[in-house]
Motif scaffolding. Sequence first.
Motif, PDB file in Angstrom:
ATOM      1  N   TYR A 183     -35.043  30.973 -41.274  1.00 29.04           N
ATOM      2  CA  TYR A 183     -34.881  32.225 -41.633  1.00 29.04           C
ATOM      3  C   TYR A 183     -33.814  32.897 -41.231  1.00 29.04           C
ATOM      4  O   TYR A 183     -33.191  33.650 -42.066  1.00 29.04           O
ATOM      5  CB  TYR A 183     -36.377  33.108 -41.458  1.00 29.04           C
ATOM      6  CG  TYR A 183     -36.218  34.711 -41.650  1.00 29.04           C
ATOM      7  CD1 TYR A 183     -36.578  34.719 -42.703  1.00 29.04           C
ATOM      8  CD2 TYR A 183     -35.800  35.297 -40.442  1.00 29.04           C
ATOM      9  CE1 TYR A 183     -36.558  36.395 -43.073  1.00 29.04           C
ATOM     10  CE2 TYR A 183     -35.958  36.667 -40.595  1.00 29.04           C
ATOM     11  CZ  TYR A 183     -36.095  37.375 -42.248  1.00 29.04           C
ATOM     12  OH  TYR A 183     -35.956  38.590 -42.155  1.00 29.04           O
ATOM     13  N   THR A 203     -30.536  34.185 -43.775  1.00 23.60           N
ATOM     14  CA  THR A 203     -30.791  35.530 -44.082  1.00 23.60           C
ATOM     15  C   THR A 203     -29.781  36.128 -43.102  1.00 23.60           C
ATOM     16  O   THR A 203     -29.385  37.406 -43.472  1.00 23.60           O
ATOM     17  CB  THR A 203     -32.046  36.069 -43.955  1.00 23.60           C
ATOM     18  OG1 THR A 203     -32.476  36.037 -42.546  1.00 23.60           O
ATOM     19  CG2 THR A 203     -33.059  35.626 -44.873  1.00 23.60           C
ATOM     20  N   GLY A 213     -36.294  37.167 -48.637  1.00 26.40           N
ATOM     21  CA  GLY A 213     -36.611  36.614 -47.377  1.00 26.40           C
ATOM     22  C   GLY A 213     -37.870  37.444 -47.040  1.00 26.40           C
ATOM     23  O   GLY A 213     -38.395  37.116 -45.912  1.00 26.40           O
ATOM     24  N   VAL A 270     -34.547  41.767 -44.270  1.00 28.45           N
ATOM     25  CA  VAL A 270     -34.051  40.275 -44.335  1.00 28.45           C
ATOM     26  C   VAL A 270     -32.625  40.358 -43.598  1.00 28.45           C
ATOM     27  O   VAL A 270     -31.648  39.542 -43.830  1.00 28.45           O
ATOM     28  CB  VAL A 270     -33.919  39.916 -45.745  1.00 28.45           C
ATOM     29  CG1 VAL A 270     -35.155  39.692 -46.380  1.00 28.45           C
ATOM     30  CG2 VAL A 270     -32.986  40.854 -46.693  1.00 28.45           C
ATOM     31  N   LEU A 305     -36.260  31.560 -49.626  1.00 30.92           N
ATOM     32  CA  LEU A 305     -35.037  31.949 -48.762  1.00 30.92           C
ATOM     33  C   LEU A 305     -33.815  31.417 -49.593  1.00 30.92           C
ATOM     34  O   LEU A 305     -32.722  32.289 -49.607  1.00 30.92           O
ATOM     35  CB  LEU A 305     -35.110  31.215 -47.236  1.00 30.92           C
ATOM     36  CG  LEU A 305     -35.953  31.650 -46.096  1.00 30.92           C
ATOM     37  CD1 LEU A 305     -36.012  30.882 -45.273  1.00 30.92           C
ATOM     38  CD2 LEU A 305     -35.755  33.126 -46.155  1.00 30.92           C
TER      39      LEU A 305
END
Length: 612
Positions: A263, A267, A185, A104, A180
Motif C-alpha cells: 500500500y 500510493t 487506495g 491515499v 491499488l
Amino acid sequence: MNNAIKIYRMKMCCSRILIQTRTVLGSTKFPFPIPNRNLHIPVSRFNKTQKPYFVSSPIWPKSRVFPATCYSKQQPNYVADYSTTVESRINDKNFENVYIQGGVGGGVDIQGDGSENEKILSRSETVAEKEAWRLLREAVVTYCGNPVGTLAANDPGDKLPLNYDQVFIRDFVPSALAFLLKGEGEIVRNFLLHTLQLQSWEKTVDCYSPGQGLMPASFKIRTVPLDDTKVEEVLDPDFGESAIGRVAPVDSGLWWIILLRAYSKITGDFAMQERVDVQTGIKLILNLCLSDGFDMFPSLLVTDGSCMIDRRMGIHGHPLEIQSLFYSALRCAREMLAFDEGSKNLVRTINNRLSALSFHIREYYWIDMKKINEIYRYKTEEYSTEATNKFNIYPEQIPHWLMDWIPEEGGYMIGNLQPAHMDFRFFTLGNIWSIVSSLSTPKQNNSILNLIESKWDDLVGQMPLKIVYPALELEEWRIITGSDPKNTPWSYHNGGSWPTLLWQFTLACIKMGRIELARKAVDLAENRLHADHWPEYYDTKSGRFIGKQSRLYQTWTIAGFLTSKMLLENPEKASLLFWEEDYDLLEICVCALSKTGRKLCARGAAKSQILV
C-alpha cells in the motif's frame, strides 16, 4: 497539519476506540490521562448497550476497548455498489477529501495530464476483464458506509455460504493489489486500519487465549438491532475458534505486513506506516513470530491447517509457504519500522533471523539432481557437529516419482523439513514466493521457473496452477489426510488447481525476466475462468473440471486474474511488490562459533551460489 500525526476520520462514527473502564453502575471514565495526543485513534462516546472487547496491550497500562460499531436508521447493505474508478469518484467530495487529507497519501495523480491513472483507465479491457471488475466491486463489503474489504465468494446461487461471506485477510490481498494498481487506495487503507483494530482480541478456544499480536483469519460485519429504527454494525473477527479444525492462522499477520508495504509503495502514503498504532501492530506480530521456544531451527514452527492449505495435509512443522511469507514479512517490517531506541533490538533480531533463515532454507530445502544424488548416498545415524546428514534423513524417503520427474536443468524448494523427514512435494505458493521475496538465490529462482516450464503439463495443465504436486493417493491419502472427503486425490488442496496463484506466478516471472511464461498462463486461464463463472479451484490431474465443491464467483480468483493482467500491462509496477537480493544479509553470520570447536557455516558457498 502533518499527515503523519493526523487523526483518521471516517465518514460516520464507526470503529471508534475508547480507553476506559466501566463502573458497577455502567458509567464510564478514563482510568488515566492519554499520554500522547498523536496516537491517531479517534475517541468517541461509549454506548452502554454495546458489548466491549478487552485486550491487553504494551502501550496501554490496562486495557483497550473495541466497540467497533456504528449506527444506522436502516438495515445496511453489506455488499455495496462500490464504483470507485477515478472518473466516477473524482467529483465526490468525500473521495476528494481522502486524497487531500492523505487518504491515499497523495501518491495517485488524478489530473488529466497523462498520469499513471489515465494510462490505466484508457487501455482497452477484454470482456473477461470487464466482468471481473464488475464482480469484484459487487463483492465489496462496506462498514458504516465505507469499503473495508471483499467477500471471499459472492455466488448468488449458494444457499449455504459457510464462512465464504466473510472478509479474509489472506483472500483480500489480490483484491487489494487490484484496487491499488487501479489507483484506488481508500478500500485498502480502511481494511488495514480496521483489521489492525481487531488484532489481539481475547478470543478463546476451550478457555485458552491465543498469543498477543495474532491477526484474525477473517471478519464479518454483523447487524444488531437496537430498537425499531436503529441497528448497530459490529466487526466480528474469527481467530480460528469457528474455523474447521479450530486452527489459528499463522499467515494472516504476515500477509497484513506485506500488504501494508505494498500500500505504501504504490500510493506513496508512507505516513500510514509511521502511525503509532500501525507501528505497534507490526511489533506485536513480530514479537509473536520471533518469540523463543523449544524449536532449534530458524524456520517458523506451525501446525497443520494454519495457512492457505487450511485442512490436514501433512504440512505441520516448517512448511515452505510459511517460511517464504515469514521471510518477506521480516524484510517488510525491517523496512517500515521507525528506527529509534525502542526498535534497535528488534531490528537486530530481525537481521539475525533473516540471515539464519535464508541460509537454512537455501541450504537444506533446495533439491535438484545433484542434491538428490547426495541424499541417495547419505549415511545415517551421524552424531557430530560436522555431520553431512544433519537431519538424519533416510535415503529410502526419496519417492520413486521424483527420480524420473525432476529435470536435469531445474530444481525447487521441498515442501517441509523436519528431523528424519523431508516432504518432497512441490508446493507452488512457497516456491513462487521464495522467488518474489528473494528467499531463494537468483540461480535457484531461474531453476524453479525452469522446472515449471519443463513440467508445464503437470503443474499447469489446462488451468494454472497446481497448489501441490503430486497428490496424496491411496493409503497415503487415508493416513495423512485422515480420509478427508474434500481433499481427495487431485482435488481442492490435494493437487487441485487454484487460479488465484496466477498473480504470484506473474510477479515471479516479471522479476526474473520470464514474462512470456506468465502471459502463457494468464491467456490459458482467461477464457475458461470467464466461461466457468470464476471457480475457486479446479479438479483432476490436468485441472480439467471445476472443483466438485468449488464456490463460483470466488473473489480471489477474480482479483488474481485482474492483478495478473495489470502487472503484465504495466510490468514496471511489479518492482514495487518484489524484493531483490539483500547481499548484506550474507555478511551476518550468527553461527560463527569457531572458538567452541564448530566450523563456520558455509557462507562462502552461499555467496558463490548467489554470484553465479
